[in-house]
Scaffold this active site. Sequence first.
Site, PDB file in Angstrom:
ATOM      1  N   CYS A   1      42.425   7.721  82.944  1.00  0.00           N
ATOM      2  CA  CYS A   1      41.965   6.551  83.677  1.00  0.00           C
ATOM      3  C   CYS A   1      41.858   5.383  82.703  1.00  0.00           C
ATOM      4  CB  CYS A   1      40.592   6.716  84.318  1.00  0.00           C
ATOM      5  SG  CYS A   1      40.470   8.176  85.349  1.00  0.00           S
TER       6      CYS A   1
ATOM      7  N   ARG B   1      47.787   4.967  81.874  1.00  0.00           N
ATOM      8  CA  ARG B   1      46.729   5.979  81.744  1.00  0.00           C
ATOM      9  C   ARG B   1      46.500   6.740  83.040  1.00  0.00           C
ATOM     10  NH1 ARG B   1      43.729   4.369  77.067  1.00  0.00           N
ATOM     11  NH2 ARG B   1      42.062   5.785  77.619  1.00  0.00           N
TER      12      ARG B   1
ATOM     13  N   TRP C   1      43.535   8.559  86.880  1.00  0.00           N
ATOM     14  CA  TRP C   1      44.294   9.804  86.777  1.00  0.00           C
ATOM     15  C   TRP C   1      43.318  10.893  87.209  1.00  0.00           C
ATOM     16  CZ3 TRP C   1      44.084  14.369  83.766  1.00  0.00           C
ATOM     17  CH2 TRP C   1      45.247  15.157  83.815  1.00  0.00           C
TER      18      TRP C   1
ATOM     19  N   ASN D   1      35.861   6.425  82.849  1.00  0.00           N
ATOM     20  CA  ASN D   1      36.964   7.189  82.265  1.00  0.00           C
ATOM     21  C   ASN D   1      36.341   8.330  81.476  1.00  0.00           C
ATOM     22  OD1 ASN D   1      39.225   8.140  80.890  1.00  0.00           O
ATOM     23  ND2 ASN D   1      39.059   6.586  79.297  1.00  0.00           N
ATOM     24  N   GLY D   2      36.722   9.562  81.802  1.00  0.00           N
ATOM     25  CA  GLY D   2      36.160  10.719  81.099  1.00  0.00           C
ATOM     26  C   GLY D   2      35.848  11.820  82.091  1.00  0.00           C
TER      27      GLY D   2
ATOM     28  N   GLU E   1      61.781  20.440  73.811  1.00  0.00           N
ATOM     29  CA  GLU E   1      61.632  19.047  74.229  1.00  0.00           C
ATOM     30  C   GLU E   1      62.586  18.720  75.385  1.00  0.00           C
ATOM     31  OE1 GLU E   1      59.611  16.808  74.017  1.00  0.00           O
ATOM     32  OE2 GLU E   1      60.650  14.930  74.399  1.00  0.00           O
TER      33      GLU E   1
ATOM     34  N   LYS F   1      61.368  17.426  79.092  1.00  0.00           N
ATOM     35  CA  LYS F   1      61.834  16.172  79.707  1.00  0.00           C
ATOM     36  C   LYS F   1      62.337  16.427  81.119  1.00  0.00           C
ATOM     37  CE  LYS F   1      60.375  13.756  77.786  1.00  0.00           C
ATOM     38  NZ  LYS F   1      59.690  13.746  76.536  1.00  0.00           N
TER      39      LYS F   1
ATOM     40  N   GLU G   1      59.399  17.159  83.506  1.00  0.00           N
ATOM     41  CA  GLU G   1      58.513  16.025  83.749  1.00  0.00           C
ATOM     42  C   GLU G   1      59.061  15.043  84.761  1.00  0.00           C
ATOM     43  OE1 GLU G   1      56.140  14.419  80.037  1.00  0.00           O
ATOM     44  OE2 GLU G   1      58.264  14.610  79.606  1.00  0.00           O
TER      45      GLU G   1
ATOM     46  N   HIS H   1      65.334  39.337  74.833  1.00  0.00           N
ATOM     47  CA  HIS H   1      64.076  40.084  74.943  1.00  0.00           C
ATOM     48  C   HIS H   1      63.352  39.794  76.258  1.00  0.00           C
ATOM     49  CE1 HIS H   1      64.562  41.529  70.901  1.00  0.00           C
ATOM     50  NE2 HIS H   1      64.816  40.292  70.512  1.00  0.00           N
TER      51      HIS H   1
ATOM     52  N   LYS I   1      50.381   8.454  80.738  1.00  0.00           N
ATOM     53  CA  LYS I   1      50.946   8.247  79.402  1.00  0.00           C
ATOM     54  C   LYS I   1      49.990   8.662  78.292  1.00  0.00           C
ATOM     55  CE  LYS I   1      54.196   6.562  76.761  1.00  0.00           C
ATOM     56  NZ  LYS I   1      55.299   7.516  76.603  1.00  0.00           N
TER      57      LYS I   1
HETATM   58  C1  F6R Z   1      55.844  14.045  77.333  1.00  0.00           C
HETATM   59  C2  F6R Z   1      54.715  13.314  76.805  1.00  0.00           C
HETATM   60  C3  F6R Z   1      53.464  14.072  76.529  1.00  0.00           C
HETATM   61  C4  F6R Z   1      52.803  13.526  75.255  1.00  0.00           C
HETATM   62  C5  F6R Z   1      51.435  14.185  75.035  1.00  0.00           C
HETATM   63  C6  F6R Z   1      50.803  13.710  73.761  1.00  0.00           C
HETATM   64  O1  F6R Z   1      56.939  13.219  77.546  1.00  0.00           O
HETATM   65  O2  F6R Z   1      54.781  12.139  76.591  1.00  0.00           O
HETATM   66  O3  F6R Z   1      53.679  15.437  76.432  1.00  0.00           O
HETATM   67  O4  F6R Z   1      53.634  13.782  74.173  1.00  0.00           O
HETATM   68  O5  F6R Z   1      50.606  13.881  76.115  1.00  0.00           O
HETATM   69  O6  F6R Z   1      50.651  12.340  73.756  1.00  0.00           O
HETATM   70  P1  F6R Z   1      50.495  11.529  72.426  1.00  0.00           P
HETATM   71  O7  F6R Z   1      51.764  11.647  71.677  1.00  0.00           O
HETATM   72  O8  F6R Z   1      50.223  10.118  72.876  1.00  0.00           O
HETATM   73  O9  F6R Z   1      49.352  12.123  71.688  1.00  0.00           O
END
Ligand code: F6R
Length: 609
Positions: free
Chosen positions: A2, A27, A74, A98-99, A482, A486, A489, A505, A604
């Site tokens: 948030c 956020r 969020w 927020n929290g 990774e 992607k 997500e 395995h 984010k």
């Molecule tokens: C995936 C993504 C998340 C962040 C994770 C950590 O695309 O962006 O998995 O990598 O939430 O975030 P940071 O790097 O900001 O600590």
Amino acid sequence: MCGIVGYMGNQDATPVIMNGLRMLEYRGYDSAGICTMDSGEVEIRRSSGKLVNLERLLKEQPLYGNIGIGHTRWATHGKPTVANAHPHKGGSVVVVHNGIIENYLLLKDELSNKGHKFLSETDSEIISHLIDEKLKSTTSLEEAVQQALKELQGAYALCILCHKDNKTMIAAKSGSPMVVGIKGNEFFVASDMPAIISNTREMVIMEDGEMAVFRNGEVKFCTLDGEDINKTSRIVDWSPLKAEKNGYPNFMLKEINEQPQAIRNVVAGRLREDKGDVFLEELGLNNSGLNAFERLCLVACGTSWHAAMAGKYLIEEHCRIPVDVEIASEFRYRNPLISEKTLLIAISQSGETADTLAALREARSKNAHIVSICNVVDSSIPRESDGVIYTRAGLEIGVASTKAFTTQLVALYLLTIRLGRANGAIDLKKGQEMLAALNKLPAQVEKTLELDSQIEEIACEYLTSWDAIYLGRGISYAIALEGALKLKEISYIHADGYPAGEMKHGPIALIDREMPVFILAPNDRHIVKVRSNMEEVITRGGKVVALCSEGDNETGKRAEFTLQIPWAGEALSPVLFTVALQLIAYNFAILKGKDVDQPRNLAKSVTVE
Ligand code: F6R
């Protein structure tokens, strides 16, 4: 997570708050809301979904007043509905939060017994009721807030209004980030600086347990015990970055295409070609300082954790220093073995991830030396580190991390050179070769980006698949993870990454004619083994998309599709393979009509546990 914003001054509060919320939407975007105080009355507007819905509502039902608070959510406790949207009102008190309040059920019961009626499923709503309850036996809003906050367990950043004290706004923090911006007798509160930096550069960073009371053009900082705190403001010298798409249909594609420049930026001014070394003064450690550590511990979450995984391969291979890689949310609760001989490296794009920050603090309490690799300047993680390597990727708006990840990989490569040169594991010649490879990388990223139309064809072919597997060996295993993340997500296709040799395995049971298997086969020491793993998939009727190195006309012979990616050496090819995997995920998501910038359920910056 948030995002919260507060404003008190002589401007109309609504546009100031809405501008701030726009910068905080990364956020969370499950719902948004705003409350202003005008002529002693509080009025609230809330809507579910993205901020644009609140903007529409405000056009129909505008708000007035020079004091206000706003929120973008969020969801943690309670669905993303209007009823659960902030601000929450309990009696005369309105809050944005927020929290997470961990003891909210207990408090809710107590307050219900005292006659309070709750309208939401959130933990946050109890805060407004609790302050309202305290107001019955205290003389001021300030005191009521202090008493109430002492009863909360968990994390909060709060902005509070009360129509009974309509000249006051209160902000408080414990465990969630908060800054105060000052411009004469105007005050701005926000979860982070970008939300308010277009209004002022004079900032005060709030610490846990602190409160700010804004009244009559003045601000007072104090503790929850009412003791005044003398806080000094600082002038932030970075410029507000504009979130512009520059002709791209979305931020994600823009950010994918910004990678050549982002990599030039992370490298700029850091190479010492004559010495086969790099300048990383920001680490705050000279050669003997670096050599004093017995081991490194890389800690992060999500995509940044994948960078950490790749970092382990790089550092152990080239520097011969033991490296542990830790998921921050696990590390923080398991009493990890850390000492003053450990160099802890926290990796984070946002610099605000709650778990990574908590892991850093855990390591600090065990006397580790702490360095961070971070994108957002002046965020909490670098502020609490002994040294920092900024990744200089620029503002990343797309929720799925792209350029932040590849610049993390490059930052780790720089760190590898520095560590290896410091302990002698990398000699002058090898250091110079590593720098030469790095200098070629941006152009190779540009070339990899040209694969986009081939990748679109692949996405068209497998668009109806529900699952995908990504396989890689060595450092490519980290990149396989990774690539799978992607895809999950942004396209909502289930995907998993495995070490290619591990497939037999168990995961091999999943192979069928529907599911694409993306095999990462750079021309490194693992190529022969990876080709065998590919055969194992093909033999069972699996559909292989082979990602191999340019000039390798062998690997892809029996694959359904082949992508040839420039060869940048074993240590840097992962950056290029990542770019191809980003485009794969992107094309799937776009063809499926998904919102790649704001995928469902994500945010984010994850500032809650
Ligand atoms: C995936 C993504 C998340 C962040 C994770 C950590 O695309 O962006 O998995 O990598 O939430 O975030 P940071 O790097 O900001 O600590």
